[in-house]
Design a protein around this motif. Sequence first.
Motif, mmCIF file in Angstrom:
data_model
loop_
_atom_site.group_PDB
_atom_site.id
_atom_site.type_symbol
_atom_site.label_atom_id
_atom_site.label_comp_id
_atom_site.label_asym_id
_atom_site.label_seq_id
_atom_site.Cartn_x
_atom_site.Cartn_y
_atom_site.Cartn_z
ATOM 1 N N GLN A 170 -8.778 8.237 5.227
ATOM 2 C CA GLN A 170 -8.883 7.414 4.467
ATOM 3 C C GLN A 170 -7.628 7.479 3.315
ATOM 4 O O GLN A 170 -7.167 6.567 2.528
ATOM 5 C CB GLN A 170 -10.141 7.429 3.515
ATOM 6 C CG GLN A 170 -11.342 6.676 4.523
ATOM 7 C CD GLN A 170 -10.952 5.373 5.117
ATOM 8 O OE1 GLN A 170 -10.962 4.410 4.220
ATOM 9 N NE2 GLN A 170 -10.983 5.081 6.351
ATOM 10 N N TRP A 171 -7.240 9.042 3.167
ATOM 11 C CA TRP A 171 -6.254 9.425 2.171
ATOM 12 C C TRP A 171 -4.810 8.758 2.567
ATOM 13 O O TRP A 171 -4.144 8.505 1.700
ATOM 14 C CB TRP A 171 -6.218 10.893 2.206
ATOM 15 C CG TRP A 171 -5.700 11.152 3.630
ATOM 16 C CD1 TRP A 171 -6.331 11.789 4.629
ATOM 17 C CD2 TRP A 171 -4.299 11.840 4.063
ATOM 18 N NE1 TRP A 171 -5.567 12.230 5.700
ATOM 19 C CE2 TRP A 171 -4.385 12.112 5.240
ATOM 20 C CE3 TRP A 171 -2.987 11.783 3.264
ATOM 21 C CZ2 TRP A 171 -3.162 12.594 5.940
ATOM 22 C CZ3 TRP A 171 -1.797 12.093 4.086
ATOM 23 C CH2 TRP A 171 -1.885 12.451 5.085
ATOM 24 N N LEU A 172 -4.601 8.015 3.644
ATOM 25 C CA LEU A 172 -3.352 7.525 4.154
ATOM 26 C C LEU A 172 -3.399 6.193 3.720
ATOM 27 O O LEU A 172 -2.306 5.469 3.355
ATOM 28 C CB LEU A 172 -3.505 7.410 5.747
ATOM 29 C CG LEU A 172 -2.906 8.878 6.154
ATOM 30 C CD1 LEU A 172 -2.901 8.616 7.757
ATOM 31 C CD2 LEU A 172 -1.610 9.277 5.906
ATOM 32 N N ARG A 173 -4.454 5.393 3.199
ATOM 33 C CA ARG A 173 -4.478 3.919 2.783
ATOM 34 C C ARG A 173 -3.612 3.801 1.730
ATOM 35 O O ARG A 173 -2.796 2.782 1.525
ATOM 36 C CB ARG A 173 -5.773 3.475 2.740
ATOM 37 C CG ARG A 173 -6.758 3.269 4.032
ATOM 38 C CD ARG A 173 -8.307 3.202 3.776
ATOM 39 N NE ARG A 173 -8.205 1.871 3.223
ATOM 40 C CZ ARG A 173 -9.261 1.145 2.648
ATOM 41 N NH1 ARG A 173 -10.381 1.831 2.678
ATOM 42 N NH2 ARG A 173 -9.456 -0.063 2.271
ATOM 43 N N GLU A 184 -6.797 2.109 -3.729
ATOM 44 C CA GLU A 184 -6.146 2.611 -5.171
ATOM 45 C C GLU A 184 -7.351 2.272 -6.064
ATOM 46 O O GLU A 184 -7.621 3.085 -6.922
ATOM 47 C CB GLU A 184 -4.923 2.198 -5.425
ATOM 48 C CG GLU A 184 -3.819 2.937 -4.432
ATOM 49 C CD GLU A 184 -2.622 2.148 -4.763
ATOM 50 O OE1 GLU A 184 -2.321 1.405 -5.814
ATOM 51 O OE2 GLU A 184 -1.477 2.994 -4.243
ATOM 52 N N GLU A 211 -10.504 4.296 -5.660
ATOM 53 C CA GLU A 211 -10.354 5.662 -6.322
ATOM 54 C C GLU A 211 -10.564 5.691 -7.828
ATOM 55 O O GLU A 211 -11.228 6.247 -8.491
ATOM 56 C CB GLU A 211 -9.075 6.127 -5.838
ATOM 57 C CG GLU A 211 -9.090 6.441 -4.584
ATOM 58 C CD GLU A 211 -7.988 7.201 -3.624
ATOM 59 O OE1 GLU A 211 -6.839 7.362 -4.764
ATOM 60 O OE2 GLU A 211 -7.626 7.490 -2.755
ATOM 61 N N THR A 231 -13.646 7.529 -10.137
ATOM 62 C CA THR A 231 -13.127 8.628 -10.879
ATOM 63 C C THR A 231 -13.902 8.487 -12.176
ATOM 64 O O THR A 231 -14.366 9.637 -12.286
ATOM 65 C CB THR A 231 -11.467 8.789 -11.074
ATOM 66 O OG1 THR A 231 -10.858 8.698 -9.794
ATOM 67 C CG2 THR A 231 -11.433 9.789 -11.913
#
Length: 367
Positions: A338-341, A350, A353, A357
């Motif tokens: 998922q960090w690649l999206r 984004e 996230e 946060t």
Amino acid sequence: MSSINTPKGSLTRSTAILLGLASSTVAIAGMRAFRDTLAAAFLALVLVVTCHPLQTCLRRRGAPGWVGVAVTMTTIYTIMAGLVVALVTAAARLVTLLPDYATQFEKLLNQAARRLEDLGVTPEQASTTVGRLDLSKLSGLLQNILSGLTSAGSNLMFLVALVFFLAIDGDQFARRLDMAAESRPLLVDALRAFARNTRRYLAVSSLFGLVVAALDVLALHWLAIPLPLLWGLLSFITNYIPNIGFLVGLLPPALLGLLEGGVARMLWVVAVYSSINMVVQSFIQPKVVGNVVSLSATLTFFSVVFWTLVLGPLGALLAVPMTLLTKALLIDSDPAAQWLRPLLGDTTAEAAEEDATPSAQSKTQSP
């Protein structure tokens, strides 16, 4: 050191990267070996996915399932027939028009030879250089393209049959996805996102394609280029090829501009097409498409180059949907990836996230 830090029985990072590259190379070579069948199959899938909401809408209105299947297949077959007729007509009309400009082409060659002589080239070298340009060679190339389009009967029949079976299965596919979501929810969500983004991409590309085609027709009519409606239709079709599609649609009217009114007319055609592309297809459309399908402009351009090399000319038309499917299967459905999206231009990731946060901070600050 790597053997100390790496758990027993696991691969090092470098080994995993090399194995991944090797397997990707084998997979790409396999796709190239079956490029015609694979491209036709994926085109059928994209067409069925695009028209699937028709089945859903008719079912909600109480229509029998076979009515939705029939309407979907009729719509898809109409689109396919329109595309084939437009491409074949464009190539055929250009082939029949070129011989009428043989005299003008000969004058242009003589002018080019004299221009080379003015630049210091000897008359023999100028004649040799100009003599390599032959209008009959261009007509022969277009005839080969036309024969290639008309000889694709086997792939066309395969495409027609595949659309038939996919449309039938599509009537029950939503229910099957609901059943699969119980055990593989992330994968099912990724597949649904692929279908949704593919429809959005085609809708946005069609809208901008109509705008560009209308502007091109008006410009070509003003410049007195023959068959402006046909070249406008060609520019609409090539608009589905991101970034470089307008170059394909530019070639026929630019050539006719050269033969009809010389270099000045051709430069006007190139300037008008480039201006329209610069404003609509280079500035506005990539931003809108990137926001709609969650792909960066760089990745979109690279996907056109990559899938064209793998699947041939049809890969250019299918580049964005193919990239969306690859992203859904390899990244969106894998929790560890998922960090690649966000790196690929996925603005939804984004936003998720950013939304997560503050909530996480509030939880840590609460007593």
